[in-house]
Design a protein around this motif. Structure first.
Motif, PDB file in Angstrom:
ATOM      1  N   PRO A 212      33.796 -21.854  32.378  1.00 41.59           N
ATOM      2  CA  PRO A 212      32.600 -21.225  32.965  1.00 41.59           C
ATOM      3  C   PRO A 212      32.630 -19.704  33.112  1.00 41.59           C
ATOM      4  O   PRO A 212      31.598 -19.102  33.411  1.00 41.59           O
ATOM      5  CB  PRO A 212      32.497 -21.885  34.338  1.00 41.59           C
ATOM      6  N   PHE A 213      33.803 -19.079  32.909  1.00 47.67           N
ATOM      7  CA  PHE A 213      33.885 -17.630  33.130  1.00 47.67           C
ATOM      8  C   PHE A 213      34.173 -16.883  31.823  1.00 47.67           C
ATOM      9  O   PHE A 213      34.634 -17.477  30.847  1.00 47.67           O
ATOM     10  CB  PHE A 213      34.977 -17.320  34.161  1.00 47.67           C
ATOM     11  N   ASP A 214      33.935 -15.575  31.848  1.00 45.16           N
ATOM     12  CA  ASP A 214      34.252 -14.740  30.680  1.00 45.16           C
ATOM     13  C   ASP A 214      35.746 -14.728  30.407  1.00 45.16           C
ATOM     14  O   ASP A 214      36.187 -14.650  29.267  1.00 45.16           O
ATOM     15  CB  ASP A 214      33.812 -13.274  30.931  1.00 45.16           C
ATOM     16  N   ASP A 215      36.537 -14.749  31.466  1.00 38.48           N
ATOM     17  CA  ASP A 215      37.988 -14.666  31.335  1.00 38.48           C
ATOM     18  C   ASP A 215      38.608 -15.337  32.563  1.00 38.48           C
ATOM     19  O   ASP A 215      37.941 -15.505  33.587  1.00 38.48           O
ATOM     20  CB  ASP A 215      38.422 -13.192  31.280  1.00 38.48           C
ATOM     21  N   GLY A 216      39.886 -15.723  32.459  1.00 36.10           N
ATOM     22  CA  GLY A 216      40.577 -16.317  33.604  1.00 36.10           C
ATOM     23  C   GLY A 216      40.391 -17.821  33.719  1.00 36.10           C
ATOM     24  O   GLY A 216      40.821 -18.428  34.710  1.00 36.10           O
ATOM     25  N   ASN A 217      39.748 -18.452  32.715  1.00 38.02           N
ATOM     26  CA  ASN A 217      39.489 -19.896  32.799  1.00 38.02           C
ATOM     27  C   ASN A 217      40.766 -20.722  32.876  1.00 38.02           C
ATOM     28  O   ASN A 217      40.855 -21.677  33.641  1.00 38.02           O
ATOM     29  CB  ASN A 217      38.644 -20.351  31.600  1.00 38.02           C
ATOM     30  N   GLY A 218      41.781 -20.333  32.075  1.00 36.69           N
ATOM     31  CA  GLY A 218      43.039 -21.080  32.063  1.00 36.69           C
ATOM     32  C   GLY A 218      43.725 -21.022  33.412  1.00 36.69           C
ATOM     33  O   GLY A 218      44.195 -22.038  33.946  1.00 36.69           O
ATOM     34  N   ARG A 219      43.777 -19.810  33.994  1.00 38.08           N
ATOM     35  CA  ARG A 219      44.456 -19.659  35.284  1.00 38.08           C
ATOM     36  C   ARG A 219      43.728 -20.400  36.401  1.00 38.08           C
ATOM     37  O   ARG A 219      44.343 -21.017  37.255  1.00 38.08           O
ATOM     38  CB  ARG A 219      44.624 -18.178  35.625  1.00 38.08           C
ATOM     39  N   LEU A 220      42.385 -20.344  36.372  1.00 37.07           N
ATOM     40  CA  LEU A 220      41.633 -21.068  37.406  1.00 37.07           C
ATOM     41  C   LEU A 220      41.763 -22.579  37.203  1.00 37.07           C
ATOM     42  O   LEU A 220      41.816 -23.337  38.175  1.00 37.07           O
ATOM     43  CB  LEU A 220      40.160 -20.649  37.393  1.00 37.07           C
TER      44      LEU A 220
END
Length: 381
Positions: A212-220
């Motif tokens: 759902p996000f531009d970046d940081g999807n893996g970490r979230l």
């Protein structure tokens, strides 16, 4: 290549899996989880706090390493230590980045009883990217907001002929898709017919597929997994770092995700990989706690042994195990180098340690004789 992504399947997002294929692995994980929690219960509180700090630190550092980012370990450790009320290491600079990452993981695991909502997710995203101007973000991203309208793809290879490994659902309708996920996440928390470990695996797969996000999807995604695991165990204390085990098989992680995202709604292959990785993570944590307990038992048994500073230093090095390079014991020459003593003193120290039952001599003699820790028998403690 399949013409459909999993989110284009008519039954999306209804997942199914072959329960009989997963049952033995699931049993092993549940057993290991119970064993680990039991072992941790027999550890002294201050050692437990240190264990938890190490596991949380490992989780944060490796989750970023999966994405190719190297964090300042000292800075992250200081941020975590302060929040856990532990001793800070003097002189460690604490960055906004470390503060945000520590806040993120601790919010997920310590406040596991709080519902996961869109505002909470958006706040997590802000903590992940605390200052947009820094060099860890290679491109401008919408911080604390869902991604933009352009297609969200994971690609590799040449710019003119890229390989598309994954494409996320379109931006239109993303709010509704996310809401469906969050309602499921909340309603399955106490669902008796869904094992909490399978729930964590499904949550991981579903959220990373939504991207759902531009970046940081893996970490979230991995933070949500930690939240789901904490909810399943109904305890905030973390003793294992699943991200570390994912990093050990990073290419396998991406491969199984890609295969499953191009597949049908049967996600057995993904859940199998997830449980195997979780099991490895639990086993590694048990080994770590076993070594902590072994070290504590050793010093308890030798609290009255009059040992020199050099002898204590070498014994601690040996007790810290294989990572220090002495997994096959220590020779007289190595003792001399570590303790910074003469050859004659090294020989004398070693024979004293043998006499006091701190060390045992390994088979093989002469100059290559090696010595190993002699752990006290449980019965003689």
């Amino acid at each position: 290549m399949a013409s459909h992504w999993i989110w284009q399947q008519p039954d999306w997002p209804t997942f199914n899996w072959q329960a009989d294929r997963l049952a033995p692995l699931l049993r092993e994980c549940v057993q290991a989880q119970g064993q680990l929690i039991g072992m941790a219960g027999s550890v002294d509180a201050s050692l437990n706090a240190q264990n938890e700090l190490d596991a949380l630190l490992q989780n944060i550092v490796t989750s970023s390493a999966i994405e190719g980012e190297q964090l300042n370990v000292g800075s992250v450790r200081s941020s975590l230590a302060r929040r856990l009320g532990l001793q800070l290491t003097e002189g460690d600079h604490v960055s906004q980045r470390s503060e945000g990452l520590a806040q993120l993981l601790l919010d997920a695991t310590q406040h596991f009883a709080q519902p996961l909502t869109v505002p909470r997710l958006l706040e997590w995203h802000q903590w992940l990217f605390p200052d947009q101007g820094t060099d860890f973000a290679a491109r401008a991203i919408r911080v604390g907001a869902l991604r933009g309208d352009e297609p969200m793809q994971v690609v590799s290879g040449r710019l003119d002929r890229p390989t598309v490994h994954f494409e996320a659902p379109p931006r239109a309708g993303l709010e509704q898709q996310l809401e469906t996920f969050l309602v499921w996440f909340d309603s399955t928390r106490h669902q008796p017919d869904l094992d909490p470990l399978l729930r964590a695996g499904i949550a991981h797969f579903w959220f990373v597929t939504l991207h759902p996000f531009d970046d940081g999807n893996g970490r979230l995604t991995r933070t949500i997994t930690d939240l789901a695991l904490a909810q399943g165990e109904a305890q905030a204390i973390r003793f294992y770092a699943m991200s570390a085990s994912i990093l050990e098989d990073r290419s396998g992680y991406y491969r199984v995700l890609e295969n499953s995202q191009k597949g049908t709604s049967d996600i057995t292959q993904w859940l199998e990989w997830f449980l195997q990785t979780l099991l490895r993570s639990l086993q590694q944590a048990m080994e770590r706690i076993e070594s902590v307990l072994g070290k504590a038992r050793f010093w308890q048994a030798h609290r009255a042994s009059a040992l020199s500073v050099e002898q204590t230093k070498v014994l601690n090095r040996l007790l810290d195990g294989g990572e220090r390079g002495f997994e096959n014991g220590i020779s007289a020459a190595q003792y001399q180098a570590v303790a910074k003593v003469s050859k004659a003193t090294a020989t004398r120290h070693l024979s004293e340690l043998l006499e006091k039952g701190c060390l045992k001599r390994l088979p093989g003699g002469g100059r290559s004789t090696r010595y190993q820790i002699r752990y006290p028998d449980a019965s003689t403690e």
